[in-house]
Design an enzyme around this catalytic site. Structure first.
Site, short mmCIF file in Angstrom:
data_model
loop_
_atom_site.label_atom_id
_atom_site.label_comp_id
_atom_site.label_asym_id
_atom_site.label_seq_id
_atom_site.Cartn_x
_atom_site.Cartn_y
_atom_site.Cartn_z
N GLY A 140 23.84 -6.88 22.17
CA GLY A 140 23.42 -7.70 23.32
C GLY A 140 22.06 -7.25 23.84
O GLY A 140 21.87 -7.05 25.04
N GLY A 141 21.10 -7.08 22.90
CA GLY A 141 19.73 -6.70 23.28
C GLY A 141 18.81 -7.90 23.23
O GLY A 141 19.25 -9.05 23.31
N GLY B 12 0.81 -1.21 0.00
CA GLY B 12 0.00 0.00 0.00
C GLY B 12 0.84 1.26 0.00
O GLY B 12 1.95 1.29 0.55
N ASP C 82 4.90 -0.07 16.20
CA ASP C 82 6.31 0.33 16.11
C ASP C 82 6.50 1.65 15.38
O ASP C 82 7.44 2.40 15.70
CB ASP C 82 7.13 -0.76 15.38
CG ASP C 82 7.27 -2.04 16.19
OD1 ASP C 82 6.67 -2.12 17.28
OD2 ASP C 82 7.96 -2.97 15.73
N ALA D 78 22.04 -7.63 15.28
CA ALA D 78 20.80 -7.35 16.03
C ALA D 78 21.03 -6.10 16.87
O ALA D 78 21.14 -6.16 18.09
CB ALA D 78 20.45 -8.55 16.92
N HIS E 164 0.70 -21.91 47.18
CA HIS E 164 2.03 -22.42 47.53
C HIS E 164 2.16 -23.84 47.00
O HIS E 164 1.21 -24.61 47.13
CB HIS E 164 2.19 -22.43 49.05
CG HIS E 164 3.50 -22.99 49.49
ND1 HIS E 164 4.68 -22.29 49.36
CD2 HIS E 164 3.81 -24.19 50.04
CE1 HIS E 164 5.68 -23.04 49.83
NE2 HIS E 164 5.19 -24.20 50.24
P1 NAD Z 1 17.78 -3.79 21.15
O1 NAD Z 1 17.62 -2.32 21.13
O2 NAD Z 1 17.06 -4.60 22.15
O3 NAD Z 1 19.32 -4.15 21.32
C1 NAD Z 1 20.31 -3.69 20.45
C2 NAD Z 1 21.62 -3.73 21.19
O4 NAD Z 1 22.65 -3.52 20.25
C3 NAD Z 1 21.74 -2.64 22.24
O5 NAD Z 1 22.15 -3.24 23.44
C4 NAD Z 1 22.81 -1.71 21.67
O6 NAD Z 1 23.59 -1.09 22.66
C5 NAD Z 1 23.63 -2.67 20.82
N1 NAD Z 1 24.36 -2.07 19.69
C6 NAD Z 1 23.93 -1.11 18.85
N2 NAD Z 1 24.86 -0.88 17.90
C7 NAD Z 1 25.90 -1.71 18.15
C8 NAD Z 1 27.15 -1.97 17.52
N3 NAD Z 1 27.51 -1.32 16.42
N4 NAD Z 1 27.98 -2.89 18.06
C9 NAD Z 1 27.60 -3.57 19.17
N5 NAD Z 1 26.42 -3.38 19.80
C10 NAD Z 1 25.58 -2.48 19.29
O7 NAD Z 1 17.46 -4.26 19.65
P2 NAD Z 1 17.18 -5.70 19.04
O8 NAD Z 1 17.70 -6.78 19.91
O9 NAD Z 1 17.65 -5.62 17.63
O10 NAD Z 1 15.60 -5.76 19.06
C11 NAD Z 1 14.87 -4.73 18.41
C12 NAD Z 1 13.55 -4.51 19.08
O11 NAD Z 1 12.71 -5.61 18.81
C13 NAD Z 1 13.62 -4.45 20.60
O12 NAD Z 1 13.90 -3.16 21.07
C14 NAD Z 1 12.24 -4.87 20.97
O13 NAD Z 1 11.41 -3.74 20.95
C15 NAD Z 1 11.85 -5.82 19.88
N6 NAD Z 1 11.95 -7.22 20.34
C16 NAD Z 1 11.23 -7.62 21.42
C17 NAD Z 1 11.32 -8.92 21.85
C18 NAD Z 1 10.51 -9.36 23.03
O14 NAD Z 1 9.56 -8.66 23.38
N7 NAD Z 1 10.87 -10.47 23.67
C19 NAD Z 1 12.17 -9.82 21.22
C20 NAD Z 1 12.89 -9.38 20.13
C21 NAD Z 1 12.77 -8.08 19.70
#
Ligand code: NAD
Length: 474
Positions: free
Chosen positions: A183-184, A117, A314, A271, A446
């Site tokens: 490490g997210g 779209g 988002d 990621a 419990h």
């Molecule tokens: P995130 O924001 O959770 O983590 C990204 C990480 O990458 C951060 O810790 C950041 O400091 C690091 N980073 C950024 N640039 C970097 C680099 N050049 N070198 C090394 N580290 C670097 O993002 P994500 O893991 O990609 O996930 C994206 C979004 O998707 C999340 O914010 C969340 O909203 C959503 N998500 C949610 C779930 C859930 O609810 N369980 C699961 C997966 C994704």
């Protein structure tokens, strides 16, 4: 006499935000068209996000648990992993849910239109499907186009060995070594999957800690366990460059005192966050405003600057979570129907589905400090929970962030097995403006994990039967 025609509503994007908005709008009597490029509703969450990753994490958890069972006198052989069958199972999970949503669309009398779209003006979306063009005229539209992986230019390598989360969920193989940049949420969830399947996982995180938004005392038990499973977790480290060399990926790492900055990996998962999917939608044909990161400006009803168009999920700002999108979708549908709906939750739960899971809702301790909000904390360690001891998993913590004076619970953070499920009670407590006394006095079954919420409440008053951390309050 004229009969009022139902409002024509077009919903662009059929993820958890879009389909919730479409179904609710139809139930409220509107004539709804739900538009998405996929043949069925579901969006990123169902096709290449939450659902397939949780199916794989469930498998990973099982593998890890069979290994740990040796300590309880139960010995399993090392698992034989049939990747084709595992992929097939994951796909059946996805198919079942997305087919179900297709059926639900019909039951809600929502017209589902497959195609891409593009806004032509504030009342028309042009949908292109395999060369065919359909113009959808609407009274109101809801943009719910979600987000896409954000890959920095330095890490954008045209190689199948460098994956985003979508490619990683396809499970192309189990690489011997896997570098995860970031490490997210995604890095740690998918890192756990690949590690359980047999990859040597290295996580590189540019900040000083994993999951930068979460409180450090919650991250600590998770990090400890991941360090025992992963090959390495490198903090305060950036991946400066990736290059393909002899069928592998050479990564140049940058950190203050790194001994060997050039390292080779079989595959890489990038990621490092997601970006709102607001490009190439024709927003310039409307008066919609976006910020520098591409998020659409919306008000509390999720109205954009264009009176006929709403935006949810988002594209409408952080946190980028399916359940936030879902609720915003319902608010937008009700606002279009003229109802007094606003999106103003006291807390939106966040759950990282690692093992242990890490979850929080409402105010974090870090946010309270940053914003100078006075708070008290009550921490109940899971080593004092009977249920956790029976599971062999005492690596957990339940903590309450409390407003001094009123005893109102402002935030709840939990790390431990099943923490995500415990967020149900935690979120309700925050949304209902619960005071610590309420948790303390509510009879919890419990032995359950949920008891840790009650115990944290009791502990605040110095009355936890199982843990002594402070003198009883008068
Ligand atoms: P995130 O924001 O959770 O983590 C990204 C990480 O990458 C951060 O810790 C950041 O400091 C690091 N980073 C950024 N640039 C970097 C680099 N050049 N070198 C090394 N580290 C670097 O993002 P994500 O893991 O990609 O996930 C994206 C979004 O998707 C999340 O914010 C969340 O909203 C959503 N998500 C949610 C779930 C859930 O609810 N369980 C699961 C997966 C994704």
């Amino acid at each position: 006499m004229t009969v009022d025609q139902p409002l024509r509503v077009a919903v662009l994007g059929a993820g958890p935000g879009g389909y919730a908005a479409a179904f609710h709008a139809a139930d409220l009597g509107m004539n709804v068209t739900l538009i998405d490029e996929s043949p069925l509703p579901g969006g990123v969450c169902l096709f290449r996000g939450c659902i397939p990753s949780k199916a794989l994490l469930h498998a990973a958890h099982l593998i890890e648990e069979t290994r740990e069972a040796a300590a309880w006198g139960i010995n399993f052989a090392e698992p034989e992993i049939d990747l084709t069958a595992l992929r097939g199972w994951k796909q059946r999970v996805v198919d079942r849910l997305t087919r179900g949503l297709g059926a639900l669309s019909r039951q809600h009398s929502v017209r589902y239109l497959q195609g891409r779209g593009h806004f032509e003006d504030p009342n028309t979306i042009r949908v292109r499907t395999d060369g065919e063009v359909t113009d959808i005229n609407f009274d109101y539209a809801i943009i719910a186009t979600g987000s896409v992986p954000a890959i920095p230019a330095a890490l954008r390598l045209n190689s199948p060995l460098v994956m985003d989360s979508t490619a990683a969920l396809d499970l192309p193989d189990v690489p011997g070594s896997l570098l995860i940049v970031g490490g997210g949420y995604i890095g740690l969830e998918l890192g756990s999957v690949y590690s359980a399947l047999g990859s040597r996982v290295t996580v590189v995180e540019m900040t000083g800690g994993l999951l930068p938004g979460a409180d450090r005392d919650l991250v600590e038990p998770l990090e400890k366990r991941l360090r025992s499973q992963f090959e390495a977790i490198l903090l305060n480290t950036r991946v400066a460059e990736l290059a393909e060399q002899d069928g592998r990926i050479r990564a140049r790492l940058s950190a203050a005192d790194i001994a060997d900055p050039e390292r080779d990996f079989d595959r890489v998962l990038v990621a490092v966050g997601r970006a709102p999917n607001t490009r190439n939608l024709g927003l310039e044909q409307t008066s919609i405003e976006v910020d520098s990161r591409g998020f659409i400006h919306v008000d509390h009803m999720r109205r954009t600057a264009e009176p006929t168009i709403f935006a949810i999920g988002d594209v409408a700002g952080e946190p980028m979570l399916a359940h936030k999108a879902n609720h915003e979708g319902r608010v937008a549908a009700e606002a279009i129907a003229g109802q007094p709906a606003i999106f103003d939750p006291a807390g939106i739960p966040a759950v990282v589905f690692t093992d242990p899971e890490l979850a929080w809702c409402g105010l974090t301790e870090g946010q309270a400090r940053e914003r100078g909000i006075p708070f008290e904390v009550s921490r109940f360690p899971w080593a004092a929970s009977g249920r956790n001891i029976t599971m062999g998993r005492t690596d957990g913590l339940t903590k309450l962030i409390i407003e001094p004076g009123t005893e109102r619970i402002l935030g709840i953070g939990i790390v431990g097995v099943g923490a995500g499920e415990l967020m149900g009670e935690a979120t309700l407590a925050i949304e209902m403006g619960t005071r610590v006394t309420d948790l303390h006095l509510t009879v919890h079954a419990h032995p359950t994990l949920a008891e840790t919420l009650m115990e944290a409440g009791s502990l605040y008053f110095g009355h936890s039967p199982h843990y002594i951390a402070r003198a009883p309050r008068p």
